[in-house]
Design an enzyme around this catalytic site. Sequence first.
Site, PDB file in Angstrom:
ATOM      1  N   GLN A   1     -32.643  -3.248   7.375  1.00 16.70           N
ATOM      2  CA  GLN A   1     -32.575  -3.877   6.062  1.00 16.70           C
ATOM      3  C   GLN A   1     -33.428  -3.148   5.030  1.00 16.70           C
ATOM      4  O   GLN A   1     -33.142  -3.185   3.835  1.00 16.70           O
ATOM      5  CB  GLN A   1     -33.006  -5.338   6.168  1.00 16.70           C
ATOM      6  CG  GLN A   1     -32.081  -6.183   7.028  1.00 16.70           C
ATOM      7  CD  GLN A   1     -30.645  -6.150   6.533  1.00 16.70           C
ATOM      8  OE1 GLN A   1     -30.363  -6.495   5.389  1.00 16.70           O
ATOM      9  NE2 GLN A   1     -29.731  -5.707   7.386  1.00 16.70           N
TER      10      GLN A   1
ATOM     11  N   HIS B   1     -31.772  -0.833   2.448  1.00 16.01           N
ATOM     12  CA  HIS B   1     -31.015  -1.350   1.310  1.00 16.01           C
ATOM     13  C   HIS B   1     -31.473  -0.723  -0.001  1.00 16.01           C
ATOM     14  O   HIS B   1     -30.662  -0.439  -0.882  1.00 16.01           O
ATOM     15  CB  HIS B   1     -31.183  -2.872   1.219  1.00 16.01           C
ATOM     16  CG  HIS B   1     -30.022  -3.635   1.771  1.00 16.01           C
ATOM     17  ND1 HIS B   1     -28.803  -3.692   1.154  1.00 16.01           N
ATOM     18  CD2 HIS B   1     -29.909  -4.393   2.887  1.00 16.01           C
ATOM     19  CE1 HIS B   1     -27.978  -4.439   1.859  1.00 16.01           C
ATOM     20  NE2 HIS B   1     -28.620  -4.879   2.923  1.00 16.01           N
TER      21      HIS B   1
ATOM     22  N   GLU C   1     -35.430 -14.124   2.555  1.00 14.32           N
ATOM     23  CA  GLU C   1     -33.969 -14.234   2.468  1.00 14.32           C
ATOM     24  C   GLU C   1     -33.336 -14.234   3.859  1.00 14.32           C
ATOM     25  O   GLU C   1     -32.580 -15.133   4.221  1.00 14.32           O
ATOM     26  CB  GLU C   1     -33.436 -13.063   1.644  1.00 14.32           C
ATOM     27  CG  GLU C   1     -31.922 -13.024   1.534  1.00 14.32           C
ATOM     28  CD  GLU C   1     -31.422 -11.740   0.889  1.00 14.32           C
ATOM     29  OE1 GLU C   1     -30.249 -11.708   0.497  1.00 14.32           O
ATOM     30  OE2 GLU C   1     -32.206 -10.764   0.795  1.00 14.32           O
ATOM     31  N   HIS C   2     -33.590 -13.190   4.639  1.00 15.02           N
ATOM     32  CA  HIS C   2     -33.086 -13.094   6.010  1.00 15.02           C
ATOM     33  C   HIS C   2     -34.252 -13.283   6.968  1.00 15.02           C
ATOM     34  O   HIS C   2     -35.264 -12.588   6.847  1.00 15.02           O
ATOM     35  CB  HIS C   2     -32.464 -11.721   6.282  1.00 15.02           C
ATOM     36  CG  HIS C   2     -31.427 -11.307   5.294  1.00 15.02           C
ATOM     37  ND1 HIS C   2     -31.666 -10.375   4.302  1.00 15.02           N
ATOM     38  CD2 HIS C   2     -30.145 -11.697   5.141  1.00 15.02           C
ATOM     39  CE1 HIS C   2     -30.570 -10.205   3.588  1.00 15.02           C
ATOM     40  NE2 HIS C   2     -29.630 -10.998   4.068  1.00 15.02           N
TER      41      HIS C   2
ATOM     42  N   ASP D   1     -24.169  -9.775   7.766  1.00 11.78           N
ATOM     43  CA  ASP D   1     -23.617  -9.125   6.568  1.00 11.78           C
ATOM     44  C   ASP D   1     -22.111  -8.925   6.684  1.00 11.78           C
ATOM     45  O   ASP D   1     -21.353  -9.199   5.754  1.00 11.78           O
ATOM     46  CB  ASP D   1     -24.247  -7.741   6.373  1.00 11.78           C
ATOM     47  CG  ASP D   1     -25.666  -7.787   5.849  1.00 11.78           C
ATOM     48  OD1 ASP D   1     -26.124  -8.868   5.471  1.00 11.78           O
ATOM     49  OD2 ASP D   1     -26.302  -6.720   5.822  1.00 11.78           O
TER      50      ASP D   1
ATOM     51  N   HIS E   1     -38.565 -49.014 -22.558  1.00 12.17           N
ATOM     52  CA  HIS E   1     -37.942 -48.974 -21.239  1.00 12.17           C
ATOM     53  C   HIS E   1     -38.121 -50.321 -20.535  1.00 12.17           C
ATOM     54  O   HIS E   1     -37.192 -50.866 -19.932  1.00 12.17           O
ATOM     55  CB  HIS E   1     -38.585 -47.882 -20.370  1.00 12.17           C
ATOM     56  CG  HIS E   1     -38.153 -46.488 -20.686  1.00 12.17           C
ATOM     57  ND1 HIS E   1     -38.360 -45.901 -21.900  1.00 12.17           N
ATOM     58  CD2 HIS E   1     -37.535 -45.551 -19.910  1.00 12.17           C
ATOM     59  CE1 HIS E   1     -37.896 -44.661 -21.883  1.00 12.17           C
ATOM     60  NE2 HIS E   1     -37.381 -44.421 -20.678  1.00 12.17           N
TER      61      HIS E   1
END
Length: 214
Positions: A29, A32, A97-98, A131, A191
């Site tokens: 990874q 990338h 993320e992963h 992926d 309110h």
Amino acid sequence: DLFAGPTETMVIADETVDAELCATDLLGQAEHGYNSPACLVTNSRRLATETMAEVERLLRILPTSETASASWQDYGDVILCDSHDEMLAVANDLAYEHVQVMTDRDDWFLENMHSYGALFLGPRTNVANGDKVIGTNHTLPTKRAGRYTGGLWVGKFLKTHSYQKVTTDEAATMIGEIGSRLCMLEGFVGHAEQCNIRVRRHGRRNVPYGAAAE
């Protein structure tokens, strides 16, 4: 609901796996881009040391090493923990993320992790297969956005609505009394009066104007 950043990968591993597997998954990874974080979280000093050495060996033969080595040098991490519990805490805090889990208790991590993009469980599973082959999608949260959102799914494209309907006088009175007190605690008298008028009408209670229902 997020600005996607560079791809991130975390490998959570103990002594049930070897350094070659961990290093391969980290660099797979890291290639990338020059700024793709890759992180090993382990409770094994031996695995940590051997994985760092194996990363250096693989970088000498990996055709994409120019990119992967830049990522590893600037964004690579090896975090040594005392226990699986600490590994879990670190992983949830970083919210990668992963997240690849290769331990003697993969299902325990599945049950207890709450901040991540996607999990890849066991040594037979890997991010590249996610992926290209087995992943549901690959639009996932980065930069710790996994703490508050998940990956892209069909629900992101649906508009949702909600509604409320109180159907009995008793419920209107009980809810109104609680709502009135909460509103007055916050200083929102207008309110509170929305609640109070219904307590008066549906509960036949004498609530002074601008006061909290009792």
